[in-house]
Scaffold this active site. Structure first.
Site, PDB file in Angstrom:
ATOM      1  N   LYS A  67      20.020  -8.338   6.079  1.00 26.37           N
ATOM      2  CA  LYS A  67      21.029  -8.077   5.354  1.00 26.37           C
ATOM      3  C   LYS A  67      22.042  -9.503   5.400  1.00 26.37           C
ATOM      4  O   LYS A  67      21.810 -10.335   6.303  1.00 26.37           O
ATOM      5  CB  LYS A  67      21.995  -7.052   6.391  1.00 26.37           C
ATOM      6  CG  LYS A  67      21.420  -5.774   6.067  1.00 26.37           C
ATOM      7  CD  LYS A  67      22.204  -4.580   6.866  1.00 26.37           C
ATOM      8  CE  LYS A  67      21.399  -3.501   6.884  1.00 26.37           C
ATOM      9  NZ  LYS A  67      22.218  -2.157   7.398  1.00 26.37           N
TER      10      LYS A  67
ATOM     11  N   ALA B 284      14.684 -15.582  11.177  1.00 28.07           N
ATOM     12  CA  ALA B 284      13.305 -15.663  11.764  1.00 28.07           C
ATOM     13  C   ALA B 284      13.266 -13.978  12.067  1.00 28.07           C
ATOM     14  O   ALA B 284      14.208 -13.271  12.377  1.00 28.07           O
ATOM     15  CB  ALA B 284      13.447 -16.379  13.293  1.00 28.07           C
TER      16      ALA B 284
ATOM     17  N   ARG C  55      15.218  -6.275  -0.577  1.00 27.59           N
ATOM     18  CA  ARG C  55      16.087  -6.162  -1.343  1.00 27.59           C
ATOM     19  C   ARG C  55      16.557  -7.849  -1.712  1.00 27.59           C
ATOM     20  O   ARG C  55      16.431  -8.726  -1.025  1.00 27.59           O
ATOM     21  CB  ARG C  55      17.366  -5.259  -1.320  1.00 27.59           C
ATOM     22  CG  ARG C  55      18.274  -5.850  -0.112  1.00 27.59           C
ATOM     23  CD  ARG C  55      19.221  -4.891   0.029  1.00 27.59           C
ATOM     24  NE  ARG C  55      19.066  -3.844   0.929  1.00 27.59           N
ATOM     25  CZ  ARG C  55      19.849  -3.274   1.840  1.00 27.59           C
ATOM     26  NH1 ARG C  55      21.070  -3.310   1.574  1.00 27.59           N
ATOM     27  NH2 ARG C  55      19.418  -2.507   2.554  1.00 27.59           N
TER      28      ARG C  55
ATOM     29  N   HIS D  61       1.034  -1.123  -0.154  1.00 27.05           N
ATOM     30  CA  HIS D  61      -0.159  -0.113  -0.020  1.00 27.05           C
ATOM     31  C   HIS D  61       0.847   1.231   0.134  1.00 27.05           C
ATOM     32  O   HIS D  61       1.961   1.219   0.454  1.00 27.05           O
ATOM     33  CB  HIS D  61      -1.074   0.065   1.264  1.00 27.05           C
ATOM     34  CG  HIS D  61      -1.927  -1.044   0.942  1.00 27.05           C
ATOM     35  ND1 HIS D  61      -3.233  -0.823   0.164  1.00 27.05           N
ATOM     36  CD2 HIS D  61      -2.037  -2.348   1.784  1.00 27.05           C
ATOM     37  CE1 HIS D  61      -3.967  -2.018   0.326  1.00 27.05           C
ATOM     38  NE2 HIS D  61      -3.130  -2.764   1.296  1.00 27.05           N
TER      39      HIS D  61
ATOM     40  N   ARG E 106      26.289 -13.997   5.837  1.00 28.09           N
ATOM     41  CA  ARG E 106      27.322 -15.220   5.470  1.00 28.09           C
ATOM     42  C   ARG E 106      26.650 -15.705   4.041  1.00 28.09           C
ATOM     43  O   ARG E 106      25.834 -15.226   3.531  1.00 28.09           O
ATOM     44  CB  ARG E 106      27.102 -16.474   6.118  1.00 28.09           C
ATOM     45  CG  ARG E 106      27.459 -16.402   7.769  1.00 28.09           C
ATOM     46  CD  ARG E 106      27.164 -17.647   8.538  1.00 28.09           C
ATOM     47  NE  ARG E 106      28.819 -18.143   8.105  1.00 28.09           N
ATOM     48  CZ  ARG E 106      28.821 -19.541   8.555  1.00 28.09           C
ATOM     49  NH1 ARG E 106      28.031 -20.272   9.234  1.00 28.09           N
ATOM     50  NH2 ARG E 106      30.091 -20.023   8.528  1.00 28.09           N
TER      51      ARG E 106
END
Length: 164
Positions: free
Chosen positions: A149, A129, A135, A82, A152
């Site tokens: 992010k 979790a 991205r 939205h 590893r």
């Protein structure tokens, strides 16, 4: 056998063989029952997947979940969000363009994780979790956090390597 909280526009949803959909999963294509969607299928779930209890997969254009993808409980995946830019209209009446979502073969999405529009998660990835994926995540990566992010990734000559 599964008991969905919501399922509609099944003609736009494809579920592969030996896939288990947990109880209470909301699975939908489009905004309302009976809607004509702009693509078909809208939601594709591959073979041998496991979608955890209480999860939501809400597609408007294209969500492709590869083979052997498992999710924890209460995972949310969507290809539309939205808007809020127009302060004179309710947020419920403002939508942003659909952007496809792809989740690669063999990936795992941890409990409570959220995958937002326009994201590609590569193959053999782990999403921690309660992470919020905003991205793209490359193949063979572990990503955590909000926003998620990469912490590893796998390198053929070194194995699993931590990212600074």
């Amino acid at each position: 056998m599964w008991k969905p909280t919501t399922i509609f526009n099944e003609q736009y949803i494809s579920i592969g063989e030996d896939t288990l959909i947990g109880e209470g999963v909301a699975l939908s294509a489009g905004m309302v029952p009976g809607q004509t969607c702009i693509s078909s299928p809208v939601v594709t779930i591959g073979d041998r997947c496991l979608i955890g209890r209480g999860s939501g997969i809400v597609g408007h254009f294209s969500i492709v979940i590869g083979n052997d993808v498992w999710t924890g409980h209460h995972v949310y995946i969507t290809d539309q969000n939205h808007g809020y830019e127009d302060v004179h209209r309710p947020i419920s009446q403002q939508s942003q363009p659909e952007r496809p979502v792809v989740i690669g073969d063999g990936s795992w999405l941890g409990f409570g994780s959220v995958v937002l529009p326009g994201v590609t998660i590569g193959k053999h990835c782990v999403i921690g979790a309660n992470s919020v994926v905003t991205r793209d995540i490359p193949d063979y990566s572990v990503a955590v956090g909000a926003p998620a992010k990469v912490i590893r990734h796998y390198e053929a000559d070194k194995g699993w390597v931590s990212v600074d």
